[in-house]
Design a protein around this motif. Sequence first.
Motif, PDB file in Angstrom:
ATOM      1  N   ALA A   1      12.811  94.279  39.228  1.00  0.00           N
ATOM      2  CA  ALA A   1      12.952  93.039  38.451  1.00  0.00           C
ATOM      3  C   ALA A   1      14.380  92.490  38.524  1.00  0.00           C
ATOM      4  CB  ALA A   1      12.556  93.293  36.999  1.00  0.00           C
ATOM      5  N   ALA A   2      15.370  93.361  38.485  1.00  0.00           N
ATOM      6  CA  ALA A   2      16.763  92.911  38.525  1.00  0.00           C
ATOM      7  C   ALA A   2      17.103  92.292  39.876  1.00  0.00           C
ATOM      8  CB  ALA A   2      17.698  94.082  38.221  1.00  0.00           C
ATOM      9  N   GLN A   3      16.581  92.869  40.932  1.00  0.00           N
ATOM     10  CA  GLN A   3      16.838  92.327  42.274  1.00  0.00           C
ATOM     11  C   GLN A   3      16.174  90.968  42.450  1.00  0.00           C
ATOM     12  OE1 GLN A   3      15.277  95.773  44.220  1.00  0.00           O
ATOM     13  NE2 GLN A   3      17.303  96.634  44.656  1.00  0.00           N
ATOM     14  N   LEU A   4      14.958  90.832  41.969  1.00  0.00           N
ATOM     15  CA  LEU A   4      14.271  89.541  42.036  1.00  0.00           C
ATOM     16  C   LEU A   4      14.995  88.489  41.196  1.00  0.00           C
ATOM     17  CD1 LEU A   4      10.582  90.804  41.796  1.00  0.00           C
ATOM     18  CD2 LEU A   4      11.647  89.742  43.794  1.00  0.00           C
ATOM     19  N   ALA A   5      15.467  88.898  40.027  1.00  0.00           N
ATOM     20  CA  ALA A   5      16.193  87.966  39.164  1.00  0.00           C
ATOM     21  C   ALA A   5      17.484  87.500  39.836  1.00  0.00           C
ATOM     22  CB  ALA A   5      16.496  88.622  37.819  1.00  0.00           C
ATOM     23  N   PHE A   6      18.139  88.397  40.540  1.00  0.00           N
ATOM     24  CA  PHE A   6      19.357  88.017  41.250  1.00  0.00           C
ATOM     25  C   PHE A   6      19.051  86.969  42.311  1.00  0.00           C
ATOM     26  CE2 PHE A   6      21.912  88.671  45.107  1.00  0.00           C
ATOM     27  CZ  PHE A   6      23.139  88.223  44.631  1.00  0.00           C
ATOM     28  N   LEU A   7      18.019  87.181  43.105  1.00  0.00           N
ATOM     29  CA  LEU A   7      17.662  86.200  44.127  1.00  0.00           C
ATOM     30  C   LEU A   7      17.335  84.852  43.495  1.00  0.00           C
ATOM     31  CD1 LEU A   7      15.430  88.266  46.602  1.00  0.00           C
ATOM     32  CD2 LEU A   7      17.832  87.602  46.880  1.00  0.00           C
ATOM     33  N   GLU A   8      16.623  84.886  42.390  1.00  0.00           N
ATOM     34  CA  GLU A   8      16.233  83.640  41.726  1.00  0.00           C
ATOM     35  C   GLU A   8      17.440  82.901  41.164  1.00  0.00           C
ATOM     36  OE1 GLU A   8      12.609  82.119  38.855  1.00  0.00           O
ATOM     37  OE2 GLU A   8      13.348  84.181  38.639  1.00  0.00           O
ATOM     38  N   SER A   9      18.490  83.631  40.830  1.00  0.00           N
ATOM     39  CA  SER A   9      19.672  83.015  40.216  1.00  0.00           C
ATOM     40  C   SER A   9      20.615  82.381  41.224  1.00  0.00           C
ATOM     41  CB  SER A   9      20.449  84.066  39.418  1.00  0.00           C
ATOM     42  OG  SER A   9      21.127  84.979  40.289  1.00  0.00           O
ATOM     43  N   LEU A  10      20.405  82.631  42.495  1.00  0.00           N
ATOM     44  CA  LEU A  10      21.333  82.135  43.511  1.00  0.00           C
ATOM     45  C   LEU A  10      21.317  80.605  43.578  1.00  0.00           C
ATOM     46  CD1 LEU A  10      20.556  84.672  46.377  1.00  0.00           C
ATOM     47  CD2 LEU A  10      22.737  84.463  45.163  1.00  0.00           C
ATOM     48  N   PRO A  11      22.477  79.982  43.730  1.00  0.00           N
ATOM     49  CA  PRO A  11      22.523  78.528  43.880  1.00  0.00           C
ATOM     50  C   PRO A  11      22.101  78.107  45.284  1.00  0.00           C
ATOM     51  CG  PRO A  11      24.720  79.429  44.119  1.00  0.00           C
ATOM     52  CD  PRO A  11      23.822  80.594  43.758  1.00  0.00           C
ATOM     53  N   LEU A  12      21.660  76.871  45.415  1.00  0.00           N
ATOM     54  CA  LEU A  12      21.327  76.330  46.731  1.00  0.00           C
ATOM     55  C   LEU A  12      22.577  76.014  47.542  1.00  0.00           C
ATOM     56  CD1 LEU A  12      18.372  73.937  45.916  1.00  0.00           C
ATOM     57  CD2 LEU A  12      18.269  76.028  47.263  1.00  0.00           C
ATOM     58  N   ALA A  13      23.647  75.655  46.855  1.00  0.00           N
ATOM     59  CA  ALA A  13      24.888  75.291  47.533  1.00  0.00           C
ATOM     60  C   ALA A  13      26.061  75.563  46.614  1.00  0.00           C
ATOM     61  CB  ALA A  13      24.869  73.827  47.947  1.00  0.00           C
ATOM     62  N   VAL A  14      27.200  75.820  47.219  1.00  0.00           N
ATOM     63  CA  VAL A  14      28.450  76.017  46.483  1.00  0.00           C
ATOM     64  C   VAL A  14      29.530  75.192  47.173  1.00  0.00           C
ATOM     65  CG1 VAL A  14      30.276  77.652  45.851  1.00  0.00           C
ATOM     66  CG2 VAL A  14      27.874  78.332  45.655  1.00  0.00           C
ATOM     67  N   THR A  15      30.284  74.434  46.393  1.00  0.00           N
ATOM     68  CA  THR A  15      31.413  73.672  46.931  1.00  0.00           C
ATOM     69  C   THR A  15      32.707  74.230  46.364  1.00  0.00           C
ATOM     70  OG1 THR A  15      30.090  71.655  47.118  1.00  0.00           O
ATOM     71  CG2 THR A  15      32.487  71.398  47.148  1.00  0.00           C
ATOM     72  N   GLU A  16      33.643  74.515  47.247  1.00  0.00           N
ATOM     73  CA  GLU A  16      34.970  74.965  46.866  1.00  0.00           C
ATOM     74  C   GLU A  16      36.005  74.141  47.628  1.00  0.00           C
ATOM     75  OE1 GLU A  16      34.270  79.719  45.852  1.00  0.00           O
ATOM     76  OE2 GLU A  16      35.404  79.133  47.636  1.00  0.00           O
ATOM     77  N   GLN A  17      36.751  73.334  46.896  1.00  0.00           N
ATOM     78  CA  GLN A  17      37.753  72.465  47.505  1.00  0.00           C
ATOM     79  C   GLN A  17      37.102  71.637  48.620  1.00  0.00           C
ATOM     80  OE1 GLN A  17      41.056  75.068  48.516  1.00  0.00           O
ATOM     81  NE2 GLN A  17      41.464  75.522  46.374  1.00  0.00           N
ATOM     82  N   ASP A  18      37.527  71.818  49.872  1.00  0.00           N
ATOM     83  CA  ASP A  18      36.977  71.018  50.973  1.00  0.00           C
ATOM     84  C   ASP A  18      35.911  71.756  51.763  1.00  0.00           C
ATOM     85  OD1 ASP A  18      38.633  72.885  52.091  1.00  0.00           O
ATOM     86  OD2 ASP A  18      39.815  71.475  53.283  1.00  0.00           O
ATOM     87  N   ARG A  19      35.316  72.785  51.135  1.00  0.00           N
ATOM     88  CA  ARG A  19      34.335  73.621  51.825  1.00  0.00           C
ATOM     89  C   ARG A  19      32.992  73.594  51.102  1.00  0.00           C
ATOM     90  NH1 ARG A  19      39.122  76.306  51.357  1.00  0.00           N
ATOM     91  NH2 ARG A  19      38.420  77.586  49.617  1.00  0.00           N
ATOM     92  N   LEU A  20      31.919  73.399  51.884  1.00  0.00           N
ATOM     93  CA  LEU A  20      30.555  73.450  51.356  1.00  0.00           C
ATOM     94  C   LEU A  20      29.837  74.629  51.998  1.00  0.00           C
ATOM     95  CD1 LEU A  20      28.044  72.259  49.862  1.00  0.00           C
ATOM     96  CD2 LEU A  20      27.624  70.927  51.937  1.00  0.00           C
ATOM     97  N   PHE A  21      29.231  75.458  51.158  1.00  0.00           N
ATOM     98  CA  PHE A  21      28.435  76.590  51.621  1.00  0.00           C
ATOM     99  C   PHE A  21      26.976  76.320  51.254  1.00  0.00           C
ATOM    100  CE2 PHE A  21      32.618  78.121  50.251  1.00  0.00           C
ATOM    101  CZ  PHE A  21      33.098  78.710  51.423  1.00  0.00           C
ATOM    102  N   VAL A  22      26.092  76.368  52.248  1.00  0.00           N
ATOM    103  CA  VAL A  22      24.681  76.070  52.023  1.00  0.00           C
ATOM    104  C   VAL A  22      23.874  76.772  53.108  1.00  0.00           C
ATOM    105  CG1 VAL A  22      24.730  73.926  53.378  1.00  0.00           C
ATOM    106  CG2 VAL A  22      23.048  74.179  51.534  1.00  0.00           C
TER     107      VAL A  22
END
Length: 247
Positions: free
Chosen positions: A95-116
């Motif tokens: 359950a904890a592992q599934l909850a972690f996957l579900e909590s992940l964002p679709l994208a993260v922006t840091e300064q001039d960098r986009l992670f997706v």
Amino acid sequence: MKLALVTDLHANRDAVEAVMAHAAEHGAERFAFLGDFVGYGAEPGWVVDFVRQQMRHGAVAVMGNHDSAVVKGPAPTMVAQAREVVAWTRSQLDAAQLAFLESLPLAVTEQDRLFVHANAFAPMQWAYVLGRMEAIRSLHATEARFTFCGHVHEPRLFHLSATGKAGEFVPVPEVPIPLSPQRQWLAIPGSAGQPRDGNPAACYAMFDIDGSTLTYHRVPYDHAAAAAKVRAAGLPERLAERLIDGD
């Protein structure tokens, strides 16, 4: 700062451990994991726990389509073999592992960098950046100077100038690439856990933030052992063969 970009780990512990060791030897100070931690490989629980631990130490991580499928159900476009592995993977996670996957964002922006994971124009629809047109669409959808994504299991690099001129090329491993400040960049490191360009060696890339250079790496690992684990888990034989052949 050296930022290691790792994507499409696909439950392949052997490949991930090899990539992490190589990145440490080459001075990685931080990590960004660009999705698809599960699917295809035989050790999803280990990889999920590993990424979760890395995030506690400051790593970035975003959701991939296989991660989403395990917690939300597969998309209609997902092929039958992938659907089979999604069901198996779900049965392997707590359950904890599934909850972690579900909590992940679709994208993260840091300064001039986009992670997706897939692209900047419609992250949840999981469309592939297969060529210049998709790359341009993705770059037009963000103001970030650098977009780092996965989903495509082959290393690629695209750029877009202020005048709209676009370019693409297949990077050469171990050759630092200067990323001009006059352009936007979209980099795909290639898959750590299931490369598909005819080379079974694991892929990742290192971004030198201060120097604005990007270096692609290939890391040989015991892919035969990883394939044997896939077979032992009762997963489709084709998934073992892909690790051996790199396609």
